[in-house]
Design an enzyme around this catalytic site. Structure first.
Site, PDB file in Angstrom:
ATOM      1  CG  ASP A 286      -2.174   0.892   0.953  1.00  0.00           C
ATOM      2  OD1 ASP A 286      -2.129   1.698  -0.003  1.00  0.00           O
ATOM      3  OD2 ASP A 286      -3.146   0.811   1.723  1.00  0.00           O
ATOM      4  CE1 TYR A 287       0.105   7.748  -2.502  1.00  0.00           C
ATOM      5  CE2 TYR A 287       1.450   8.207  -0.580  1.00  0.00           C
ATOM      6  CZ  TYR A 287       0.933   8.595  -1.802  1.00  0.00           C
ATOM      7  OH  TYR A 287       1.236   9.828  -2.310  1.00  0.00           O
TER       8      TYR A 287
END
Ligand code: BGC
Length: 760
Positions: A286-287
């Protein structure tokens, strides 16, 4: 030299521009990937594992950016946060014309519930209990996104959640394992179709693997701690279902599992995902999921990056930990080049499957973008989908549907709020073109009725809370006047009306990422507005906007009608009018339990019995209950009213004993006892009465949505087989244990008919 290598590449890979939409066999694909890998330097391989955010480029700026330079140097595998054919084509051009190996980029985006034509937020859509409809919405989203340059979506989000405090509950399908799994499959099918290389399908990325929806206290990004037993039986199945449906990629979650962040959790990413489930796509973080492991406290950027690769993570979103440290880790023998190869191979394979090597501009057709995005036809589908997501929570004395006559007072901070209609995670939406409730009602009544409008209150009296709840261009245009003045203006408008529609609740960004709440009621100032409106003595209908289950005990007690419309998407206003005026009869059912108050959370239908269940009325000393609130939810899972009524006959079983190799047919006669046509979601639950481990009091095992003519009746049948009776035992083995099972069929998880049978 560069062009020679490219020529060689073309020969080695054996691709041909006219070979459209042909998926090569796995062996042929592997061969192509391996041939390409042999040409790549270690740095170029690592470059494929790097996924930066493009920011919001407009065309022209892109070429001079730092990212453009990195693409040219072979340091970028894909990009996201970039919209539009022109901008995407420009970046792709740099990759395939200027980088040494000319490997095309993959372009991702959060196409979560539609692209420009926006469907209801996923939590709302799940209330349709309609697999085909949900698949259809994903197909339309894929069609629009792919026409506009995107070939990879970070969806579906299948994180089961039983905590409405968690803002991201809005992005998933609610509390139930079976429903969540069915929706996961439907969405993957919708996005990917059966040919990833077709120019109107896109690669799906199931997220957030895993257990992200179980963060402690519903606070986003918080710690998760869960038994393996619960993981296997309740929380992991939706991800597994997506894998079984052929999802091409998966996103690791931010949270830890058993003390190790998912992003570097080898048990999760390799043992479960690849060894047990056989997943062969690629895993993206994820980010900044990789660099966040520094804050988690498991090492510096080099350590956490190496740990992530070793665990089975293939692509690094935004952190650039892979880009900056993996080569060093290989040199220092902390990782092998074979491990980098394995990750790179998976990313390249996805690009081959998307047909990007045959035509890197396959998804960049400006004419298609013009003709196929935000079309009248897609918007009509979004409007239909929205009507299917609404849940009628209360309808005293059949106030609804309303007549298109007289004077309607439309009041509330969400009544004239175009920008808020699409809800959270609608990054491609054209907010300003969404249909507000006001517009929808005005259009629907035309000259037959009068619609008067007043705002009535701000979202909340707390200015800072309002600012934080209306980010990303979704302002509710705060009215600076004192609350009483705004309210009194609305009361004057209401005086002239026959009926009051109060559009109240949450703003779009009050749910979604980093939007957790500790108080899940309607903000005080809106409650005061409702109180004042009720005092007029006119009939009041609440049109409730929310991205989560709210605690609505007061509203349930005091307001005669409540239509929960979640965030219905770009066409929400028209859809709301369709349902308020009865052009569409509501049929949505809650996919998440609504509590009486936040103290009951987590509350869900598939709970365990405990050793001291409450038998008989509340309160009982030394039984499992509260002093100050009963154990009952306000609205149970599966609940939702219609403008008609349905009755259920007794359950008929085809037999009362079955073996593991056969099945039982469960039938019920359902009758539409009202005078309107309507759809009903018929739900089948099962309880395993005695097990080697404790089993839930009921589990949803099937459902079907059926249309009934007024007065019509139908016999509805479900087939129950051994899979429906199976679960993971204490050794985490999938078993069905002989003994008694109770089967329940009903209109929601509370109101059911029962019968029982035995598994021999
Ligand atoms: C979210 C993901 C999303 C990603 C890319 C993250 O902050 O957790 O759900 O896909 O950003 O936008």
């Amino acid at each position: 030299m560069k062009s020679k290598i490219y020529l060689l590449l073309i020969v080695l890979l054996g691709f041909s521009a006219c070979q459209k939409n042909v998926q090569p066999s796995t062996a042929a694909l592997d061969q192509r990937v391996d041939s390409l890998l042999r040409l790549m330097t270690l740095e170029e391989k690592i470059g494929q594992l790097n996924l930066p955010s493009a920011g919001a480029f407009t065309t022209g700026e892109a070429e001079s950016s730092d990212i453009a330079r990195k693409i040219e140097e072979g340091k970028v595998g894909g990009l996201f946060n970039i919209k539009g054919v022109a901008a995407i084509r420009e970046m792709q051009q740099i990759a395939v014309e200027k980088s040494r190996l000319k490997i095309p980029l993959i372009f991702g985006m959060d196409v979560i519930h539609g692209y420009e034509s926006v469907f209801p937020i996923p939590l709302g859509l799940s209330c349709s209990f309609d697999r085909e409809l949900i698949e259809h919405t994903a197909r339309i989203a894929a069609g629009e996104a792919s026409a506009d340059g995107i070939n990879w979506t970070f969806s579906p989000m299948v994180d089961l959640s039983r905590d409405p405090r968690w803002g991201r509950i809005s992005e998933g399908s609610g509390e139930d394992t079976y429903l969540g799994s069915e929706i996961a499959k439907a969405m993957v099918r919708g996005y990917q179709g059966n040919d990833l290389a077709a120019n109107n399908t896109i690669l799906s990325c199931v997220k957030h693997y895993a257990l992200y929806g179980a963060s402690e206290a519903g606070r986003d990004y918080n710690t998760v701690d869960m038994s393996r037993h619960r993981m296997y039986n309740e929380y992991l199945p939706p991800y597994k279902a997506a894998v079984e449906a052929g999802v091409g990629s998966i996103m690791a979650s931010f949270n830890e599992i058993d003390g190790i962040p998912a992003t570097a959790n080898k048990w999760l990413l390799t043992e479960v995902l690849r060894n047990q489930w056989g997943f062969d796509g690629f895993v993206v973080s994820d980010y900044t999921g990789v660099s966040e492991m520094i804050a988690h406290g498991i090492g510096d950027i080099q350590t956490v990056s190496a740990k992530a690769v070793d665990a089975g993570l293939d692509m690094d979103m935004v952190s650039e930990g892979f880009l900056t440290t993996l080569a060093k880790s290989v040199q220092e023998r902390k990782l092998t080049e074979q491990q980098i190869d394995a990750a790179c191979r998976r990313v390249l394979k996805a690009k081959f499957m998307l047909g990007l090597f045959e035509d890197p501009y396959r998804y960049c057709n400006a004419d298609r973008a013009k003709a196929e995005v935000f079309t009248a036809a897609n918007r009509a589908e979004a409007r239909k989908a929205a009507t299917q997501s609404f849940v009628l929570l209360k309808n005293e004395n059949n106030i609804l549907p309303m007549k298109k006559a007289g004077t309607i007072a439309l009041i509330g901070p969400l009544a004239d709020a175009k920008e808020n209609m699409t809800g959270t995670w609608s990054v491609a939406a054209r907010f300003k073109e969404s249909i507000s409730v006001r517009e929808g009602l005005e259009k629907a009544v035309g000259n037959s009725a009068k619609v008067l409008y007043a705002k009535g209150s701000n979202l909340t009296e707390d200015e800072i809370l309002e600012a934080n709840s209306t980010l990303f261009g979704k302002s509710l245009n705060r009215d600076k006047r004192p609350a009483a003045e705004i309210r009194n203006e609305a009361l004057r408008v209401a005086q002239n009306a026959d009926v009051i529609i109060a559009a109240v609740g949450e703003a779009a960004e009050m749910s979604g990422e980093a939007a957790s709440r500790s108080d899940i009621t309607i903000p005080e100032t809106q409650r005061e507005l409702l109180q004042a409106l009720l005092k007029t003595g006119k009939p009041v209908v609440v049109v409730l906007f929310t991205g989560r289950p709210l605690a609505l005990a007061w509203e349930q007690e005091n307001v005669p009608a409540i239509l929960n419309v979640w965030f219905g998407g770009s066409e929400a206003g028209d859809a709301i009018a369709d349902v308020l005026f009865g052009d569409v009869n509501p049929s949505g059912k809650l996919s998440t339990t609504f509590p009486q108050n936040v103290g009951q959370v987590p509350i869900y239908h598939a709970h365990k019995n405990t050793g001291r269940p409450l038998r008989g009325p509340w309160f009982q000393k030394f039984q499992s209950n509260y002093l100050d609130v009963s154990n009952e939810p306000l609205y149970p899972f599966g609940f939702g009213l219609s403008y008609t009524t349905f009755t259920y006959g007794e359950i008929q079983l085809s037999k009362t004993e079955m073996t593991a190799s056969d099945s039982i047919t469960v039938s019920v006669e359902v009758t539409n006892t009202g005078n309107r046509d309507g759809a009903e979601v018929i739900q089948l639950y099962i309880r395993d009465v005695v097990g080697s481990v404790t089993r839930p009091v009921k589990e949803l095992k099937d459902f079907t949505k059926v249309m009934f003519k007024a007065g019509g009746k139908k016999t509805i049948s479900f087939t129950v087989n051994v899979e429906d009776l199976s679960f993971y035992n204490s050794d985490l083995k999938w078993v069905a244990e002989p003994g008694e099972f109770v089967v329940m069929v009903g209109t929601n998880s509370r109101d059911v008919k029962e019968a029982s049978f035995e598994l021999k």
